[in-house]
Design an enzyme around this catalytic site. Structure first.
Site, PDB file in Angstrom:
ATOM      1  N   GLU A  26       0.807  -1.230   0.000  1.00 22.51           N
ATOM      2  CA  GLU A  26       0.000   0.000   0.000  1.00 22.51           C
ATOM      3  C   GLU A  26       0.834   1.272   0.000  1.00 22.51           C
ATOM      4  O   GLU A  26       0.395   2.310  -0.499  1.00 22.51           O
ATOM      5  CB  GLU A  26      -0.967   0.014   1.185  1.00 22.51           C
TER       6      GLU A  26
ATOM      7  N   PHE B 271     -10.863  -7.496  14.344  1.00 20.70           N
ATOM      8  CA  PHE B 271      -9.824  -7.945  13.433  1.00 20.70           C
ATOM      9  C   PHE B 271      -9.525  -6.845  12.405  1.00 20.70           C
ATOM     10  O   PHE B 271     -10.442  -6.314  11.780  1.00 20.70           O
ATOM     11  CB  PHE B 271     -10.267  -9.230  12.720  1.00 20.70           C
TER      12      PHE B 271
END
Ligand SMILES: Cc1ncc(C[n+]2csc(CCOP(=O)(O)OP(=O)(O)O)c2C)c(N)n1
Ligand SMILES: [Mg+2]
Lengths: 188, 587
Positions: free
Chosen positions: B55, B117
């Protein structure tokens, strides 16, 4: 090969000739109108901590419910250059609508509210109550061994009252920090 | 897509809003929390998605895309690690004023705060590294928020923004708001031109005996008009001009009045002119510490005019005499008009004298270096690269280090938006993904990333992206097997103790290229360099060019930390005693 200074060029800069007083630090009270949205206070505080500016006092509350506006009042200190930087940095934040430097704009009414819990019996107790009266503090709660006073005023007044209560059994205190508005009939 | 009155899902809204904003390319990487958006992406044809391999690379690619086109770069990332990986690119874009919009997935609203999560406080983490960011909790507000995000990214001083969208908001249905229905009053660009200040500036300009124009990235950000006005001002006044690293290309390197880049590794003539000038016109630059050197000795006797769109740039580092706040193109237009109205005067005679003085500084030839016939000097390699690519439809990106400074010194930029480098943040690993973003925007152009081997390794995983999308980016690696810039500082400042500044266990770059099915070229012989560069340029696909260069070359000239412009060091000899203890703590 290192280059020598050009003849006639002084290593000491002309900046040294500027007014030395330009660097004095002063306290400024800033009134900041912001959108009342989540995270806005974190943005403002993050700016101060991230860039190393001082915060001496900070208060915030919504002042216009339908317009979702809050007023943040910050007392900060710095040289004129730093104060200008703080204002410019605040001004370019998206949720900030207005930054008013009350210290530059004229005289401002500055107030704090504080609550004191003072424990004591006998003469101590009487003396605490008497001083509270002198300071125009209100009794907002009491037991047979304690008083809880509410006091509004400028910061010096609150400091002075706290100092007097200390030997008379001051248990704890809470204070709001400064809120302020410009004096006179105009809006800030 | 359905009509705007009907309700559509949040994910559809994202795509629709991007299309309405004119977005044709997104750089990104999917993950659980952004899957609904990726699902919509799959079902449309207007937006092209480039799948990066990390990213951080998506953000740099978006920066490369944005800076080479003047458009806004767009990035998709997932929650948690996807978002945290974008932080370096956001910070880089903030420092260099690059408009990018990052759309991040977030865990569903009802799970926020539960350490779900892949949950991270993305708006909290990216607050200080964006112009602004938003967490959207209501699908009905999504379109409006995205339009606002684009507005903020490009308004005033451009920069990065982030919109964090919880997964349930992407799934839920809501109303779409058209761009033109969203008021932009909430965020405006300031403009304050005090006519008196304009007149004062013109008067000073007319009388200046030693004027200089110092321009920066703001000119390029402002656009073509600003660039043309700057060029006009320079040619009509015959003033000398220098530029920051970010501003290269706004005035052509082949132009008569060009002094080269200024600052820490700028030319002698640029820095001496800055120091000795009596009138400085700063156009869209911010007096960064790489530029000023020792601040209290910076250009001591000049009258300083500062044109900047960001009021917070005024008097931040250097106190100026006249601030002119606003878009460079508007201010320059007014300034030139005011000057022309008074007869377009300059002090021609004094100016001639000034140019003579500058000529003497030029004669110092501060970029000279000792060439070699046995080993490739990095400067020579770049001179050759420049020679072979000059006149091409060419874009150059760089990594960070010595090679970056040499590229700025030895490559000539004739046009804006042709030079992408990480200036403010100095991000190693910027160049390769940036070159990918540039190539995506300009598929037919020649895109070269001038790299150092150490920086290049930081985002080398992007080879996959280059290959997948057939992006013929040329990776021109000046391989000195050293963290060269660090080594240089250790030589000058730390008693030649080379603590961890060599690149050990380097890959065989040719074999690495081979592993990805692209071309690898190695060159270590100066005599073979021409042919090797030609081979790189002739190859239609991506190339890794491993240019083995002199390992101990230092980048000069240099203003040592804590020194003034007129205390530059030029030569190749070590100058450790040139840096005071005070200077040593500076970076
Ligand atoms: C992400 C990051 N980490 C560390 C640094 C500090 N740094 C600046 S230049 C440099 C060395 C770069 O080496 P290389 O890419 O080989 O370029 P060279 O200087 O050798 O040309 C380092 C470690 C940085 N700028 N960015
Ligand atoms: Mg290297």
């Amino acid at each position: 090969m290192s280059l020598n200074l050009k003849k006639g060029v002084n290593r000491q800069s002309a900046y040294n000739l500027r007014d030395p007083n330009i660097d004095y630090e002063a306290a400024h009270t800033l009134s900041i109108i912001v959108d009342n949205e989540s995270g806005v206070l974190a943005r403002v505080i993050g700016l101060f901590s991230g860039r190393g500016y001082n915060i001496d006092s900070l208060t915030v509350a919504e002042i216009d419910h339908s317009g979702h506006r809050s007023r943040i009042t910050i007392v900060t200190s710095g040289t004129p250059k730093v104060i200008n930087q703080i204002k410019a940095q605040l001004n370019r934040m998206v949720p900030v609508h207005e930054v008013i430097d009350l210290t530059l704009k004229g005289k401002a009414v500055q107030r704090e509210l504080a609550i004191f819990k003072v424990n004591g019996t006998g003469n101590q107790r009487v003396e605490a109550l008497r001083l509270a009266d002198v300071f125009r503090a209100k009794v907002v709660d009491s037991t047979l061994k304690s008083f809880t006073f509410e006091l509004t005023g400028n910061s010096e007044k609150i400091d002075a009252f706290a100092e007097l209560m200390e030997p008379l059994g001051l248990l704890e205190m809470a204070r709001t920090g400064i809120v302020a508005l410009l004096r006179g009939h105009n809006s800030s | 897509m359905k009509s705007s009155k009907e309700k559509i899902t949040g994910a559809e809204i994202v795509i629709k809003a991007l299309i309405e904003q004119g977005v044709d390319t997104v750089f990104g990487y999917p993950g659980g929390a952004i899957l609904p958006v990726y699902d919509e992406l799959f079902q449309q044809k207007k937006i092209r998605h480039i799948l990066v391999r990390h990213e951080q690379a998506a953000t740099h690619a978006a920066e490369g895309y944005a800076r080479s086109t003047g458009k806004i770069g767009v990035v998709f990332v997932t929650s948690g690690p996807g978002a945290t990986n974008s932080v370096t690119g956001l910070t880089d874009a903030l420092m260099d004023s690059v408009p990018i919009v990052v759309i991040s997935g977030q865990v569903p609203t009802f799970m926020i705060g539960n350490d779900a999560f892949q949950e991270a406080d993305t708006v909290g983490i990216t607050r200080p590294c964006t112009k602004h960011n938003w967490l959207v909790k209501d699908t009905n507000k999504l379109a409006e928020t995205i339009h606002k995000a684009f507005h903020v990214a490009k308004t005033g001083r451009p920069g990065p923004v982030l919109v964090d969208i919880p997964k349930d908001v992407q799934f839920a249905s809501g109303c779409y708001t058209k761009k033109k229905k969203v008021s932009t009053d909430f965020f405006k660009s300031e403009l304050s031109i005090d006519p008196n200040l304009l007149v004062e500036t013109v008067q000073r300009l007319e009388k200046a005996s030693k004027p200089i124009i110092y321009s920066g990235g703001g000119v390029i950000n402002s656009g073509e008009k600003a660039v043309n006005l700057l060029r006009k001002l320079v040619s009509k006044t015959n003033f000398p001009i220098t530029s920051t690293l970010m501003g290269l290309g706004s005035y052509p390197a082949s132009g008569n009045n060009w002094l080269g880049m200024l600052g820490m590794h700028g030319t002698y003539e640029a820095n001496m002119s800055m120091h000795d000038c009596d009138f400085m016109l700063c156009v869209g630059a911010r007096f960064d510490d790489r530029i000023t050197g020792r601040i209290d000795a910076f250009s001591p006797s000049s009258f300083k005019v500062h044109i900047d769109i960001d009021p917070s740039s005024i008097n931040k580092n250097v106190t100026v005499d006249v601030p002119l706040i606003g878009d460079v193109s508007i201010i320059l237009e007014e300034l030139i008009a005011a000057w022309e109205k008074r007869g377009s005067k300059v002090s021609t005679q004094k100016l001639g004298q000034w140019w003579k003085e500058i000529g003497e500084w030029k004669n110092v030839k501060s970029l000279k270096y000792t060439n070699s016939s046995s080993v490739i000097k990095p400067q020579y390699a770049l001179q050759k690269l420049e020679e072979h690519t000059r006149g091409h439809n060419r874009y150059i990106s760089t990594e960070v280090g010595q090679h970056q400074m040499w590229a700025a010194q030895f490559m000539g930029f004739e046009e804006p938006n042709r030079w992408m480098t990480s200036g403010g943040l100095g991000t190693m690993g910027y160049g390769f993904p940036a070159s990918i973003g540039i190539q995506v925007a300009h598929p037919k152009s020649l895109v070269i990333n001038v790299a150092g081997e150490a920086s290049w390794l930081m985002n080398m995983q992007e080879l996959g992206t280059a290959v997948q999308y057939r992006l013929p980016v040329k990776q021109f690696i000046l391989n000195n097997e050293r963290l060269g810039m660090v080594r240089q500082w250790q030589e000058l400042l730390h008693g030649e103790r080379y603590s961890h500044s060599w690149s050990d266990a380097l890959p065989d770059f040719e074999k690495l290229a081979e592993a990805y099915g692209i071309k690898g070229i190695r060159c270590e012989d100066p005599a073979k360099l021409d042919d090797a560069i030609k081979a790189m340029l002739d190859y239609p696909g991506p190339v890794i060019f491993d240019c083995l260069v002199e390992k101990h070359e230092n980048c000069f000239p240099m203003i040592p930390s804590g020194k003034a412009h007129n205390e530059m060091i030029l030569g190749e000899k070590t100058q450790s005693d040139n840096i005071s203890d005070q200077g040593a703590v500076l970076v």
